[in-house]
Design a protein around this motif. Structure first.
Motif, mmCIF file in Angstrom:
data_model
loop_
_atom_site.group_PDB
_atom_site.id
_atom_site.type_symbol
_atom_site.label_atom_id
_atom_site.label_comp_id
_atom_site.label_asym_id
_atom_site.label_seq_id
_atom_site.Cartn_x
_atom_site.Cartn_y
_atom_site.Cartn_z
ATOM 1 N N ILE A 23 -2.943 4.138 3.638
ATOM 2 C CA ILE A 23 -2.060 3.173 3.176
ATOM 3 C C ILE A 23 -1.635 2.903 1.757
ATOM 4 O O ILE A 23 -2.463 1.209 1.909
ATOM 5 C CB ILE A 23 -1.630 2.728 4.551
ATOM 6 N N GLY A 24 -0.750 2.996 1.492
ATOM 7 C CA GLY A 24 -0.515 2.062 -0.293
ATOM 8 C C GLY A 24 -2.186 2.861 -0.811
ATOM 9 O O GLY A 24 -2.874 1.838 -1.820
ATOM 10 N N ARG A 33 -2.029 -1.385 -2.212
ATOM 11 C CA ARG A 33 -1.437 -2.346 -1.838
ATOM 12 C C ARG A 33 -0.316 -3.471 -1.958
ATOM 13 O O ARG A 33 -0.842 -4.736 -1.500
ATOM 14 C CB ARG A 33 -1.403 -2.459 -0.617
ATOM 15 N N GLU A 38 6.278 -2.202 0.144
ATOM 16 C CA GLU A 38 7.031 -0.954 1.222
ATOM 17 C C GLU A 38 5.432 -0.892 1.845
ATOM 18 O O GLU A 38 5.604 -0.523 3.305
ATOM 19 C CB GLU A 38 7.444 0.482 0.633
ATOM 20 N N SER A 39 4.539 -0.189 1.023
ATOM 21 C CA SER A 39 3.097 -0.617 1.867
ATOM 22 C C SER A 39 2.237 -1.616 2.490
ATOM 23 O O SER A 39 2.130 -1.186 3.602
ATOM 24 C CB SER A 39 2.435 0.711 0.768
ATOM 25 N N GLN A 42 4.115 -1.150 5.498
ATOM 26 C CA GLN A 42 3.698 0.145 6.304
ATOM 27 C C GLN A 42 2.141 -0.405 7.324
ATOM 28 O O GLN A 42 2.265 0.065 8.928
ATOM 29 C CB GLN A 42 3.675 0.807 5.909
#
Ligand SMILES: [Zn+2]
Length: 413
Positions: A23-24, A33, A38-39, A42
């Motif tokens: 993620i990211g 990240r 946004e990441s 998430q």
């Protein structure tokens, strides 16, 4: 001391780190990240979905600091807190901070597997904006929790696009409603990769941090005047970028002058305005910091840069002033907790080295308000704040087991 701590599920622990690593993603195998991006949102959503599925309660404070609670037998007792951060630098690694949060989660899960109730609750925390890469200074939100910064000051910090912390929290839906801090804690444990090469080079799996380096950081503002880069005579130029360059070199020279005593100085960021070819800059901002094992030396280094600023300004025909400044590493770690970790390591036969921390960590701020201890584990070649940051489960398990043993002992106190 419990020699027979319940088993940790190493594969499950590693899987949480590898899920986070998706993620990211950065462009070179690490993570990008940034906090409240946004990441980051998430990652937070995924983390919350895991812990809610496990049946733990989650509270989120106004800065997005997140607390995952496994209740104890006596829920009136202050909890043991374990954690670190899930945000990364813009070109960061997969383990910095994330390891400490996932270690906390694995402890809760291992206790559940073994059906063990602890006397005190254990909470796992993800601190918002440890890195400070998007919103300086670092460790911003643990700093508010510990009463070092004001909440409103933190909420109004801005990134390079002018977005505030408050706006960024809203945009990812992670502005909670719980007040920041003001809670009784039993203790705080943080496990973190060392981010330096000492453990790696020595082949030792655990570092027990006995004291922090004292760090002083500051924002330095340089003011000049816009002018055309062609016709403006050299004598009339007031180039803020050049003023900042002069400060940057002065900061660097100070670090070299104190290097034999472990002093370090860093110019980590320079913003110039308008930063366009053809125009002399009217404004420049630098972020600098000084650190050393001896608070007196850190203070001396800071005094030296303050004393150099008038010369830098005169030489470049600019005005130079210090804006915000911050300190971390003033408070040391708790002797009882350090002893507890030593005993846990001895019991489990895990070799360790006692060391000082050179990087800032949320634990520095927590040490102001509750007994705190910081544990280090190795990372390959000491590489960190770099996408190449790497380690393996077998290098992390001994430290994780020592952490588990110490947390369990403390939670049953
Ligand atoms: Zn970190």
């Amino acid at each position: 001391m419990t020699r027979n701590i319940p088993p940790i599920d190493g594969e499950r622990f590693w899987n949480t780190l590898m899920a986070s690593a998706e993620i990211g993603k950065g462009t070179r195998g690490g993570l990008a990240r940034l906090t409240l991006s946004e990441s980051d949102g998430q990652m937070r959503d995924l983390f919350r979905s895991w812990v809610e599925a496990d049946g733990y309660s989650v509270t989120v404070d106004r800065l997005g600091n997140t607390f995952v609670r496994r209740g104890g037998i006596d829920n009136d007792l202050p909890p043991v807190l374990v954690g670190s951060h899930l945000d990364t630098q813009a070109a960061g690694g997969r383990f910095d901070g994330i390891l400490g949060v996932m270690a906390g989660l694995e402890i809760l899960r291992a206790l559940d597997d073994a059906g063990i109730a602890t006397r005190r609750s254990i909470e796992v925390v993800n601190w918002t904006n440890e890195e400070g890469g998007r919103f300086p200074p670092p460790m911003l939100c643990s700093g508010v929790f510990a009463g070092i910064h004001d909440l409103d000051w933190a909420l109004t910090r801005t990134d390079q696009a002018g977005i505030t912390v408050a706006q960024a929290l809203d945009s990812i839906g992670w502005a909670g409603d719980v007040p920041v801090g003001g809670r009784d804690l039993d203790s705080y444990f943080e496990i973190h990769i060392e981010q330096g090469p000492a453990l790696w080079e020595a082949g030792v799996p655990l570092g027990i941090v006995v004291a922090p380096y004292l760090a002083r950081g500051m924002r330095i503002e340089v003011t000049g005047e816009n002018a055309h880069s062609g016709p403006t005579p050299m004598a009339r130029r007031r180039n803020a970028l050049v003023g900042a360059a002069s400060v940057a070199l002065a900061v660097n020279r100070i670090g070299h002058a104190y290097a034999d005593r472990e002093g370090k100085s860093t110019v980590a960021r320079l913003e110039a305005s308008p930063n366009i070819p053809g125009i002399i800059s009217d404004r420049a901002t630098l972020f600098v910091d000084f650190r050393s094992p001896d608070p007196k030396l850190t203070a001396e280094m800071e005094e030296r840069i303050r004393a150099s600023l008038p010369d830098c300004a005169a030489e470049t025909n600019t005005e130079i002033a210090v804006g915000d400044s911050w300190t971390f590493g003033e408070t040391s770690f708790d002797p009882d907790l350090i002893n507890l970790v030593r005993r846990s390591a001895d019991d489990l036969g895990v070799p360790y080295r006692e060391m000082m921390s050179q990087a800032g960590h949320d634990a520095y701020h927590l040490a102001r308000i509750t007994p705190t201890v910081l544990l280090f584990t190795p990372c390959d070649d000491g590489i960190s704040h770099n996408e190449a940051e790497n380690t393996r489960l077998e290098d992390q398990l001994p430290g994780l087991q020592v952490l588990f043993s110490a947390v369990l002992a403390r939670a049953n106190r």
